[in-house]
Enzyme design. Sequence first.
Site, PDB file in Angstrom:
ATOM      1  CB  THR A  20      -1.383   0.166   1.321  1.00 17.07           C
ATOM      2  OG1 THR A  20      -0.390  -0.019   2.639  1.00 17.07           O
ATOM      3  CG2 THR A  20      -2.166  -1.063   1.248  1.00 17.07           C
ATOM      4  CB  CYS A  21       3.859   1.944   1.819  1.00 20.58           C
ATOM      5  SG  CYS A  21       4.357   2.286   2.713  1.00 20.58           S
TER       6      CYS A  21
END
Length: 221
Positions: free
Chosen positions: A148-149
């Site tokens: 997700t980063c």
Amino acid sequence: QLSSKYTHITLDNRTEYVRLAINYRLHEFDEQVAAVREGMARVVPVPLLSLFTGYELETMVCGSPDIPLHLLKSVATYKGIEPSASLIQWFWEVMESFSNTERSLFLRFVWGRTRLPRTIADFRGRDFVIQVLDKYNPPDHFLPESYTCFFLLKLPRYSCKQVLEEKLKYAIHFCKSIDTDDYARIALTGEPAADDSSDDSENEDVDSFASDSTQDYLTGH
């Protein structure tokens, strides 16, 4: 006053009761709304807010509740596979078949948010990366992974569209944890989680940006 004045509602007092009930509901959060207004006023001059409708303001701050796939496609890049490959075509066909709720769940899975920015410019140079790896063997036994980063989706080389759809739907509905994955593995095994990058030479340029403390990912195996 509303509850103490009327212990019973009758035909004679029903109109007054309704008036008091409506007034109560309209003003029960006045104190909280005033606090929110005061906080917003420190960022944006309150008179400017009257230039926008409620929907326009919500869209500017939160993004659109609708998930336009053409916008997502426009910021997509591909690693380990060509955009014209069958697997990529299957992926976008599956995304087209998703309801807006499922698309929102997909964004939650792959980016940790449920809405897209309004325009390409609002992405601020962040690409949606689809990476296809051969380390999953046999590929149909594995779920997709996401970082997700980095707005990154890792896909096995699924054998058909049906398998891709099944695995992707399972992932977006049931793989919702982000920050606790590594901690859960440590608690269960007593050993630190294995570093995924050691088995993934194709992804070294991405994984090199992620430290143990910032690497948010969802894995299905």
